[in-house]
Design a protein around this motif. Sequence first.
Motif, PDB file in Angstrom:
ATOM      1  N   VAL A 192      13.055  68.024  42.427  1.00  0.00           N
ATOM      2  CA  VAL A 192      12.036  66.983  42.437  1.00  0.00           C
ATOM      3  C   VAL A 192      11.358  66.930  43.797  1.00  0.00           C
ATOM      4  CG1 VAL A 192      11.611  64.499  42.183  1.00  0.00           C
ATOM      5  CG2 VAL A 192      13.266  65.645  40.686  1.00  0.00           C
ATOM      6  N   LEU A 193      12.146  67.031  44.862  1.00  0.00           N
ATOM      7  CA  LEU A 193      11.635  66.842  46.218  1.00  0.00           C
ATOM      8  C   LEU A 193      12.140  67.941  47.133  1.00  0.00           C
ATOM      9  CD1 LEU A 193      10.157  64.908  48.237  1.00  0.00           C
ATOM     10  CD2 LEU A 193      12.353  63.742  48.517  1.00  0.00           C
ATOM     11  N   GLU A 194      11.244  68.528  47.917  1.00  0.00           N
ATOM     12  CA  GLU A 194      11.614  69.541  48.902  1.00  0.00           C
ATOM     13  C   GLU A 194      11.295  69.014  50.300  1.00  0.00           C
ATOM     14  OE1 GLU A 194      10.408  74.093  50.260  1.00  0.00           O
ATOM     15  OE2 GLU A 194       9.690  73.312  48.349  1.00  0.00           O
ATOM     16  N   LEU A 195      12.283  69.078  51.176  1.00  0.00           N
ATOM     17  CA  LEU A 195      12.108  68.680  52.576  1.00  0.00           C
ATOM     18  C   LEU A 195      11.829  69.960  53.366  1.00  0.00           C
ATOM     19  CD1 LEU A 195      15.131  66.205  52.781  1.00  0.00           C
ATOM     20  CD2 LEU A 195      12.744  65.706  52.161  1.00  0.00           C
ATOM     21  N   SER A 196      10.562  70.320  53.494  1.00  0.00           N
ATOM     22  CA  SER A 196      10.178  71.635  54.011  1.00  0.00           C
ATOM     23  C   SER A 196      10.645  71.894  55.437  1.00  0.00           C
ATOM     24  CB  SER A 196       8.656  71.823  53.913  1.00  0.00           C
ATOM     25  OG  SER A 196       7.985  70.857  54.686  1.00  0.00           O
ATOM     26  N   GLU A 197      10.725  70.852  56.261  1.00  0.00           N
ATOM     27  CA  GLU A 197      11.107  71.044  57.660  1.00  0.00           C
ATOM     28  C   GLU A 197      12.547  71.528  57.827  1.00  0.00           C
ATOM     29  OE1 GLU A 197      12.173  66.713  56.797  1.00  0.00           O
ATOM     30  OE2 GLU A 197      10.476  68.015  56.310  1.00  0.00           O
ATOM     31  N   LEU A 198      13.359  71.447  56.770  1.00  0.00           N
ATOM     32  CA  LEU A 198      14.762  71.873  56.853  1.00  0.00           C
ATOM     33  C   LEU A 198      14.964  73.324  56.412  1.00  0.00           C
ATOM     34  CD1 LEU A 198      16.553  68.609  55.708  1.00  0.00           C
ATOM     35  CD2 LEU A 198      16.098  69.425  58.022  1.00  0.00           C
ATOM     36  N   GLY A 199      13.913  73.980  55.935  1.00  0.00           N
ATOM     37  CA  GLY A 199      13.949  75.413  55.681  1.00  0.00           C
ATOM     38  C   GLY A 199      14.729  75.882  54.468  1.00  0.00           C
ATOM     39  N   GLY A 200      14.951  75.024  53.514  1.00  0.00           N
ATOM     40  CA  GLY A 200      15.733  75.400  52.346  1.00  0.00           C
ATOM     41  C   GLY A 200      15.132  76.520  51.525  1.00  0.00           C
ATOM     42  N   ARG A 201      13.831  76.541  51.390  1.00  0.00           N
ATOM     43  CA  ARG A 201      13.174  77.576  50.585  1.00  0.00           C
ATOM     44  C   ARG A 201      13.446  78.961  51.170  1.00  0.00           C
ATOM     45  NH1 ARG A 201       9.403  77.661  46.573  1.00  0.00           N
ATOM     46  NH2 ARG A 201       9.246  75.394  46.689  1.00  0.00           N
ATOM     47  N   THR A 202      13.397  79.059  52.478  1.00  0.00           N
ATOM     48  CA  THR A 202      13.691  80.331  53.143  1.00  0.00           C
ATOM     49  C   THR A 202      15.147  80.726  52.924  1.00  0.00           C
ATOM     50  OG1 THR A 202      12.009  79.889  54.817  1.00  0.00           O
ATOM     51  CG2 THR A 202      13.686  81.527  55.369  1.00  0.00           C
ATOM     52  N   ALA A 203      16.035  79.752  52.992  1.00  0.00           N
ATOM     53  CA  ALA A 203      17.470  80.020  52.834  1.00  0.00           C
ATOM     54  C   ALA A 203      17.819  80.521  51.438  1.00  0.00           C
ATOM     55  CB  ALA A 203      18.282  78.762  53.149  1.00  0.00           C
ATOM     56  N   VAL A 204      17.094  80.101  50.418  1.00  0.00           N
ATOM     57  CA  VAL A 204      17.409  80.504  49.046  1.00  0.00           C
ATOM     58  C   VAL A 204      16.611  81.722  48.571  1.00  0.00           C
ATOM     59  CG1 VAL A 204      18.127  78.169  48.418  1.00  0.00           C
ATOM     60  CG2 VAL A 204      15.797  78.915  47.907  1.00  0.00           C
ATOM     61  N   ALA A 205      15.689  82.212  49.399  1.00  0.00           N
ATOM     62  CA  ALA A 205      14.884  83.379  49.023  1.00  0.00           C
ATOM     63  C   ALA A 205      15.800  84.546  48.698  1.00  0.00           C
ATOM     64  CB  ALA A 205      13.938  83.738  50.165  1.00  0.00           C
ATOM     65  N   PRO A 206      15.455  85.323  47.700  1.00  0.00           N
ATOM     66  CA  PRO A 206      14.201  85.408  46.956  1.00  0.00           C
ATOM     67  C   PRO A 206      14.173  84.571  45.674  1.00  0.00           C
ATOM     68  CG  PRO A 206      15.533  87.290  46.387  1.00  0.00           C
ATOM     69  CD  PRO A 206      16.332  86.466  47.375  1.00  0.00           C
ATOM     70  N   LEU A 207      15.116  83.634  45.503  1.00  0.00           N
ATOM     71  CA  LEU A 207      15.128  82.798  44.305  1.00  0.00           C
ATOM     72  C   LEU A 207      13.800  82.059  44.154  1.00  0.00           C
ATOM     73  CD1 LEU A 207      16.987  81.683  41.988  1.00  0.00           C
ATOM     74  CD2 LEU A 207      17.401  79.740  43.499  1.00  0.00           C
ATOM     75  N   SER A 208      13.262  82.051  42.960  1.00  0.00           N
ATOM     76  CA  SER A 208      12.046  81.299  42.668  1.00  0.00           C
ATOM     77  C   SER A 208      12.412  79.818  42.524  1.00  0.00           C
ATOM     78  CB  SER A 208      11.430  81.824  41.367  1.00  0.00           C
ATOM     79  OG  SER A 208      10.344  81.005  40.984  1.00  0.00           O
ATOM     80  N   VAL A 209      11.789  78.983  43.353  1.00  0.00           N
ATOM     81  CA  VAL A 209      12.067  77.546  43.329  1.00  0.00           C
ATOM     82  C   VAL A 209      10.776  76.776  43.097  1.00  0.00           C
ATOM     83  CG1 VAL A 209      12.957  75.567  44.613  1.00  0.00           C
ATOM     84  CG2 VAL A 209      14.001  77.811  44.920  1.00  0.00           C
ATOM     85  N   THR A 210      10.802  75.908  42.099  1.00  0.00           N
ATOM     86  CA  THR A 210       9.692  75.002  41.835  1.00  0.00           C
ATOM     87  C   THR A 210      10.036  73.653  42.430  1.00  0.00           C
ATOM     88  OG1 THR A 210       9.113  76.113  39.784  1.00  0.00           O
ATOM     89  CG2 THR A 210       8.350  73.838  40.035  1.00  0.00           C
ATOM     90  N   SER A 211       9.130  73.096  43.212  1.00  0.00           N
ATOM     91  CA  SER A 211       9.299  71.771  43.784  1.00  0.00           C
ATOM     92  C   SER A 211       8.179  70.875  43.265  1.00  0.00           C
ATOM     93  CB  SER A 211       9.241  71.845  45.323  1.00  0.00           C
ATOM     94  OG  SER A 211       9.246  70.543  45.865  1.00  0.00           O
ATOM     95  N   LEU A 212       8.546  69.713  42.739  1.00  0.00           N
ATOM     96  CA  LEU A 212       7.521  68.805  42.215  1.00  0.00           C
ATOM     97  C   LEU A 212       6.756  68.098  43.311  1.00  0.00           C
ATOM     98  CD1 LEU A 212       9.385  67.240  39.164  1.00  0.00           C
ATOM     99  CD2 LEU A 212       8.136  69.427  39.342  1.00  0.00           C
ATOM    100  N   HIS A 213       7.415  67.937  44.481  1.00  0.00           N
ATOM    101  CA  HIS A 213       6.757  67.309  45.633  1.00  0.00           C
ATOM    102  C   HIS A 213       7.409  67.833  46.905  1.00  0.00           C
ATOM    103  CE1 HIS A 213       4.519  64.396  47.936  1.00  0.00           C
ATOM    104  NE2 HIS A 213       5.630  63.854  48.416  1.00  0.00           N
ATOM    105  N   THR A 214       6.581  68.199  47.872  1.00  0.00           N
ATOM    106  CA  THR A 214       7.083  68.726  49.139  1.00  0.00           C
ATOM    107  C   THR A 214       6.584  67.840  50.286  1.00  0.00           C
ATOM    108  OG1 THR A 214       7.036  70.972  48.248  1.00  0.00           O
ATOM    109  CG2 THR A 214       7.120  70.768  50.644  1.00  0.00           C
ATOM    110  N   VAL A 215       7.534  67.505  51.153  1.00  0.00           N
ATOM    111  CA  VAL A 215       7.178  66.746  52.374  1.00  0.00           C
ATOM    112  C   VAL A 215       7.646  67.518  53.583  1.00  0.00           C
ATOM    113  CG1 VAL A 215       7.151  64.473  51.299  1.00  0.00           C
ATOM    114  CG2 VAL A 215       9.279  65.336  52.276  1.00  0.00           C
TER     115      VAL A 215
END
Length: 176
Positions: free
Chosen positions: A153-176
Motif C-alpha cells: 500500500v505504502l512505500e517509504l522511498s527514502e529507506l531504499g526498500g525497492r533497491t533491496a528487493v530488486a529485481p523483484l517487481s513491486v507495485t506500490s499504491l502510494h510512495t512517499v
Amino acid sequence: MSDGDIGALVAAMTREVADFPEPGVLFKDLTPLLADSRGLDAVTCALAEAAVGADLIAGLDARGFLLGAAVAIKMGTGVLAVRKGGKLPPPVHREEYTLEYGTATLEIPADGIDLSGRSVFVVDDVLATGGTLTAAVRLLQHAGATVPGAAVVLELSELGGRTAVAPLSVTSLHTV
C-alpha cells in the motif's frame, strides 16, 4: 479508481505518528485506511489488479494478513499467512533475516500446503528497508514457489526498500 486517485486516498487516510516507535521516526499508520470500507475496497482492488495470474496470495505478518486475505477473496484464490518466528507448530520452513536493530525470522508450514511450482504473489502494507519482503520471497522460493512480484500500500522511498528487493517487481499504491 486511477493510480493517482488511489495514491491520494492512501495519503489522505494515513495517520502520521511522530516519535514512534522511537524518537525521530515518523510512523505511517494505515489503520484509518483499513477501517474505512471505501478505503479498504479501493486498496484491495488495486492490490488484486497487481496480483493477476497468481495461484496464491502470501500476506506478511501482521497487516499483510488483512490485506492478503481481502485480495485473495477478490481474486478467488487462497491466502498463505507468512508468520513471524515461533508462531507456527513444526515442521516449518523458516528464513532468518537482519533488521536495523537485530534479527528476525519468518515461517510458513512445511507440510499441508504444497507450494511446488505455484505462483505466489506477496502482499504487505509498507515497503521500508525491504528486509522482510526479501526474506519472505526467499522463504517462499525455498518452499518451491515462484514469486512473480509483490504489492504494498505504502512505500517509504527514502529507506531504499525497492533497491533491496530488486529485481523483484513491486507495485506500490502510494510512495512517499
